[in-house]
Design a protein around this motif. Structure first.
Motif, PDB file in Angstrom:
ATOM      1  N   PRO A  49       0.637  -1.136  -0.071  1.00 45.53           N
ATOM      2  CA  PRO A  49      -0.161  -0.028  -0.069  1.00 45.53           C
ATOM      3  C   PRO A  49       0.859   1.172  -0.089  1.00 45.53           C
ATOM      4  O   PRO A  49       0.190   2.491  -0.265  1.00 45.53           O
ATOM      5  CB  PRO A  49      -0.928  -0.119   1.203  1.00 45.53           C
ATOM      6  N   MET A  50       2.249   1.209   0.312  1.00 44.43           N
ATOM      7  CA  MET A  50       2.964   2.486   0.286  1.00 44.43           C
ATOM      8  C   MET A  50       3.377   2.740  -1.174  1.00 44.43           C
ATOM      9  O   MET A  50       4.105   3.878  -1.226  1.00 44.43           O
ATOM     10  CB  MET A  50       4.219   2.052   1.217  1.00 44.43           C
ATOM     11  N   HIS A  51       3.283   1.780  -2.160  1.00 46.00           N
ATOM     12  CA  HIS A  51       3.911   1.999  -3.492  1.00 46.00           C
ATOM     13  C   HIS A  51       2.741   2.337  -4.229  1.00 46.00           C
ATOM     14  O   HIS A  51       1.411   1.952  -4.175  1.00 46.00           O
ATOM     15  CB  HIS A  51       4.484   0.801  -4.009  1.00 46.00           C
ATOM     16  N   GLN A  52       2.768   3.061  -5.505  1.00 43.23           N
ATOM     17  CA  GLN A  52       2.149   3.184  -6.517  1.00 43.23           C
ATOM     18  C   GLN A  52       2.649   2.955  -7.753  1.00 43.23           C
ATOM     19  O   GLN A  52       3.859   2.790  -7.971  1.00 43.23           O
ATOM     20  CB  GLN A  52       1.499   4.862  -6.426  1.00 43.23           C
ATOM     21  N   ARG A  53       1.705   3.235  -8.987  1.00 43.84           N
ATOM     22  CA  ARG A  53       2.159   2.897 -10.341  1.00 43.84           C
ATOM     23  C   ARG A  53       1.580   3.994 -11.112  1.00 43.84           C
ATOM     24  O   ARG A  53       0.395   4.610 -10.880  1.00 43.84           O
ATOM     25  CB  ARG A  53       1.573   1.682 -10.760  1.00 43.84           C
ATOM     26  N   ILE A  54       2.392   4.527 -11.999  1.00 40.77           N
ATOM     27  CA  ILE A  54       1.921   5.553 -12.747  1.00 40.77           C
ATOM     28  C   ILE A  54       2.439   5.062 -14.273  1.00 40.77           C
ATOM     29  O   ILE A  54       3.523   4.507 -14.411  1.00 40.77           O
ATOM     30  CB  ILE A  54       2.249   6.990 -12.497  1.00 40.77           C
ATOM     31  N   TYR A  55       1.792   5.722 -15.045  1.00 37.48           N
ATOM     32  CA  TYR A  55       2.008   5.220 -16.542  1.00 37.48           C
ATOM     33  C   TYR A  55       2.288   6.409 -17.375  1.00 37.48           C
ATOM     34  O   TYR A  55       1.582   7.446 -17.154  1.00 37.48           O
ATOM     35  CB  TYR A  55       1.022   4.357 -17.264  1.00 37.48           C
ATOM     36  N   LEU A  56       3.126   6.558 -18.201  1.00 38.19           N
ATOM     37  CA  LEU A  56       3.358   7.878 -19.059  1.00 38.19           C
ATOM     38  C   LEU A  56       3.438   7.360 -20.363  1.00 38.19           C
ATOM     39  O   LEU A  56       4.204   6.353 -20.741  1.00 38.19           O
ATOM     40  CB  LEU A  56       4.781   8.648 -18.405  1.00 38.19           C
ATOM     41  N   ASP A  57       3.291   8.157 -21.318  1.00 41.35           N
ATOM     42  CA  ASP A  57       3.443   8.137 -22.696  1.00 41.35           C
ATOM     43  C   ASP A  57       4.707   9.260 -23.007  1.00 41.35           C
ATOM     44  O   ASP A  57       4.374  10.547 -22.618  1.00 41.35           O
ATOM     45  CB  ASP A  57       2.281   8.511 -23.632  1.00 41.35           C
ATOM     46  N   ALA A  58       5.673   8.898 -23.763  1.00 40.64           N
ATOM     47  CA  ALA A  58       6.683   9.919 -23.783  1.00 40.64           C
ATOM     48  C   ALA A  58       7.360   9.634 -25.460  1.00 40.64           C
ATOM     49  O   ALA A  58       7.045   8.422 -25.792  1.00 40.64           O
ATOM     50  CB  ALA A  58       7.697   9.671 -22.951  1.00 40.64           C
ATOM     51  N   THR A  59       8.195  10.596 -25.863  1.00 39.43           N
ATOM     52  CA  THR A  59       8.681  10.549 -27.054  1.00 39.43           C
ATOM     53  C   THR A  59       9.910  11.446 -26.853  1.00 39.43           C
ATOM     54  O   THR A  59      10.340  11.969 -25.807  1.00 39.43           O
ATOM     55  CB  THR A  59       7.876  11.286 -28.182  1.00 39.43           C
ATOM     56  N   PRO A  60      10.977  10.709 -27.540  1.00 39.50           N
ATOM     57  CA  PRO A  60      12.546  11.416 -27.135  1.00 39.50           C
ATOM     58  C   PRO A  60      12.228  12.916 -27.859  1.00 39.50           C
ATOM     59  O   PRO A  60      11.530  13.162 -28.715  1.00 39.50           O
ATOM     60  CB  PRO A  60      13.358  10.715 -28.321  1.00 39.50           C
ATOM     61  N   ARG A  61      13.083  13.889 -27.000  1.00 35.18           N
ATOM     62  CA  ARG A  61      13.066  15.238 -27.228  1.00 35.18           C
ATOM     63  C   ARG A  61      14.147  15.362 -28.516  1.00 35.18           C
ATOM     64  O   ARG A  61      15.177  14.631 -28.686  1.00 35.18           O
ATOM     65  CB  ARG A  61      13.660  15.880 -26.017  1.00 35.18           C
ATOM     66  N   LYS A  62      13.956  16.250 -29.292  1.00 36.00           N
ATOM     67  CA  LYS A  62      14.617  16.678 -30.519  1.00 36.00           C
ATOM     68  C   LYS A  62      15.788  17.128 -29.851  1.00 36.00           C
ATOM     69  O   LYS A  62      17.064  17.254 -30.572  1.00 36.00           O
ATOM     70  CB  LYS A  62      13.878  17.774 -31.604  1.00 36.00           C
TER      71      LYS A  62
END
Length: 55
Positions: A38-51
């Motif tokens: 219960p002390m941990h969480q998950r988050i998801y992200l969508d990302a692309t390389p920076r130019k």
């Protein structure tokens, strides 16, 4: 790309900030509670390389 971060809220916030220096963050989900700890969480992200990212 889709990335999952897993850890305490402080750890995931720090990791997200570090990743944002290298990748362009397009979307971040709400935190999902960890099923086992219960002390941990998950988050998801969508990302692309920076130019402008250095190689």
């Amino acid at each position: 790309m889709r990335i999952r971060l897993h850890g305490t809220p402080a750890e995931t916030a720090a990791a997200l900030a570090a990743i944002a220096q290298v990748l362009h963050i397009r979307h971040v989900t709400r935190p999902y509670p960890d099923r086992r700890s219960p002390m941990h969480q998950r988050i998801y992200l969508d990302a692309t390389p920076r130019k402008d990212a250095r190689r």
